[in-house]
Design a protein around this motif. Structure first.
Motif, mmCIF file in Angstrom:
data_model
loop_
_atom_site.group_PDB
_atom_site.id
_atom_site.type_symbol
_atom_site.label_atom_id
_atom_site.label_comp_id
_atom_site.label_asym_id
_atom_site.label_seq_id
_atom_site.Cartn_x
_atom_site.Cartn_y
_atom_site.Cartn_z
ATOM 1 N N SER A 2 9.790 8.966 1.318
ATOM 2 C CA SER A 2 10.526 9.661 2.371
ATOM 3 C C SER A 2 11.275 8.636 3.228
ATOM 4 C CB SER A 2 9.584 10.481 3.247
ATOM 5 O OG SER A 2 8.758 9.625 4.010
ATOM 6 N N LEU A 3 12.287 9.096 3.928
ATOM 7 C CA LEU A 3 13.062 8.204 4.797
ATOM 8 C C LEU A 3 12.162 7.579 5.855
ATOM 9 C CD1 LEU A 3 15.731 6.977 5.637
ATOM 10 C CD2 LEU A 3 16.147 9.012 7.044
ATOM 11 N N ARG A 4 11.275 8.394 6.414
ATOM 12 C CA ARG A 4 10.361 7.885 7.438
ATOM 13 C C ARG A 4 9.468 6.779 6.864
ATOM 14 N NH1 ARG A 4 5.694 11.089 10.810
ATOM 15 N NH2 ARG A 4 5.062 9.275 11.969
ATOM 16 N N ALA A 5 8.931 6.983 5.665
ATOM 17 C CA ALA A 5 8.074 5.973 5.040
ATOM 18 C C ALA A 5 8.860 4.708 4.741
ATOM 19 C CB ALA A 5 7.439 6.535 3.769
ATOM 20 N N LEU A 6 10.090 4.866 4.259
ATOM 21 C CA LEU A 6 10.903 3.696 3.953
ATOM 22 C C LEU A 6 11.210 2.880 5.206
ATOM 23 C CD1 LEU A 6 13.347 5.169 1.292
ATOM 24 C CD2 LEU A 6 11.454 3.588 0.911
ATOM 25 N N LEU A 7 11.434 3.566 6.319
ATOM 26 C CA LEU A 7 11.701 2.862 7.574
ATOM 27 C C LEU A 7 10.426 2.238 8.146
ATOM 28 C CD1 LEU A 7 14.168 5.303 9.357
ATOM 29 C CD2 LEU A 7 14.699 3.100 8.312
ATOM 30 N N ALA A 8 9.373 3.055 8.260
ATOM 31 C CA ALA A 8 8.147 2.600 8.909
ATOM 32 C C ALA A 8 7.356 1.615 8.047
ATOM 33 C CB ALA A 8 7.265 3.798 9.272
ATOM 34 N N LEU A 20 0.815 -1.214 0.000
ATOM 35 C CA LEU A 20 0.000 0.000 0.000
ATOM 36 C C LEU A 20 0.850 1.267 0.000
ATOM 37 C CD1 LEU A 20 -2.742 1.451 0.189
ATOM 38 C CD2 LEU A 20 -2.552 1.253 2.675
ATOM 39 N N PHE A 21 1.804 1.337 0.918
ATOM 40 C CA PHE A 21 2.520 2.599 1.086
ATOM 41 C C PHE A 21 3.713 2.774 0.146
ATOM 42 C CE2 PHE A 21 0.348 2.065 5.170
ATOM 43 C CZ PHE A 21 -0.356 3.259 5.191
ATOM 44 N N LEU A 22 4.434 1.720 -0.132
ATOM 45 C CA LEU A 22 5.629 1.878 -0.961
ATOM 46 C C LEU A 22 5.356 1.612 -2.439
ATOM 47 C CD1 LEU A 22 8.393 0.322 1.309
ATOM 48 C CD2 LEU A 22 7.567 2.667 1.201
ATOM 49 N N VAL A 23 4.405 0.730 -2.745
ATOM 50 C CA VAL A 23 4.132 0.406 -4.149
ATOM 51 C C VAL A 23 2.979 1.252 -4.683
ATOM 52 C CG1 VAL A 23 3.464 -1.412 -5.760
ATOM 53 C CG2 VAL A 23 5.045 -1.927 -3.890
#
Length: 171
Positions: free
Chosen positions: A120-126, A111-114
């Motif tokens: 963002s760095l935060r999205a990539l981590l979380a 959902l969030f990465l694809v």
């Protein structure tokens, strides 16, 4: 029991009672959750609509709760009559729960990465690293469960994917 032999028989009996009470309450929670899941799936059309009926006086999904109770009763009787049955039954439940959590982690990544393409760095981590760590912890546990439970889980996943494919094809 070790507690009864080393400390006091009444303490061993009390501990056994509390453990049984905890298991009974846990089973009741699981029963309620299964009934609500059947109710929801009946309401959405994934299962027969009769499972979405609620009682006039209570407002509870009586049909779904009784269906879940019937399945749970049959499973408990079968597990009690087979050597190592409880352990195998727990393995079947564990496969479903662990697969559900692994698929949940995959859905967060999807959902969030694809789909939303958050970078963002935060999205990539979380939404990337944390779910991958969850999968990394759960996958080894999944593959150390009894083989019959894994086979049943794989078959159930396959059935679910076929149902999903058929439902998407009909829209």
């Amino acid at each position: 029991m070790i507690v009864g032999d080393t400390i006091s028989p009444w303490l061993g009996d009390a501990l056994a009672f509390v453990k049984a009470l905890g298991a009974a309450f846990s089973a009741m929670v699981g029963q309620a959750a299964a009934g609500r899941l059947l109710f929801s799936m009946g309401r959405s059309g994934a299962l027969p609509g009769s499972l979405s009926q609620v009682g006039k006086r209570s407002g509870l999904p009586v049909t779904a709760l009784l269906a879940a109770a019937a399945v749970n009763t049959v499973l408990a009787v079968v597990a009690a009559s087979v050597d190592n049955g409880l352990s195998q039954l727990v393995s079947f439940v564990d496969v479903g729960a662990i697969c559900g959590f692994i698929l949940l982690h995959c859905s967060v990544i999807g959902l969030f990465l694809v789909k939303r393409r958050l970078r963002s760095l935060r999205a990539l981590l979380a939404c990337g690293l944390v779910p991958l760590l969850g999968i990394a912890v759960l996958a080894p546990v999944l593959f150390h469960i009894h083989t019959p439970a894994l086979a049943a889980g794989a078959l159930w996943l396959l059935v679910g994917l076929v149902v999903l494919w058929r439902r998407r094809a009909s829209f």
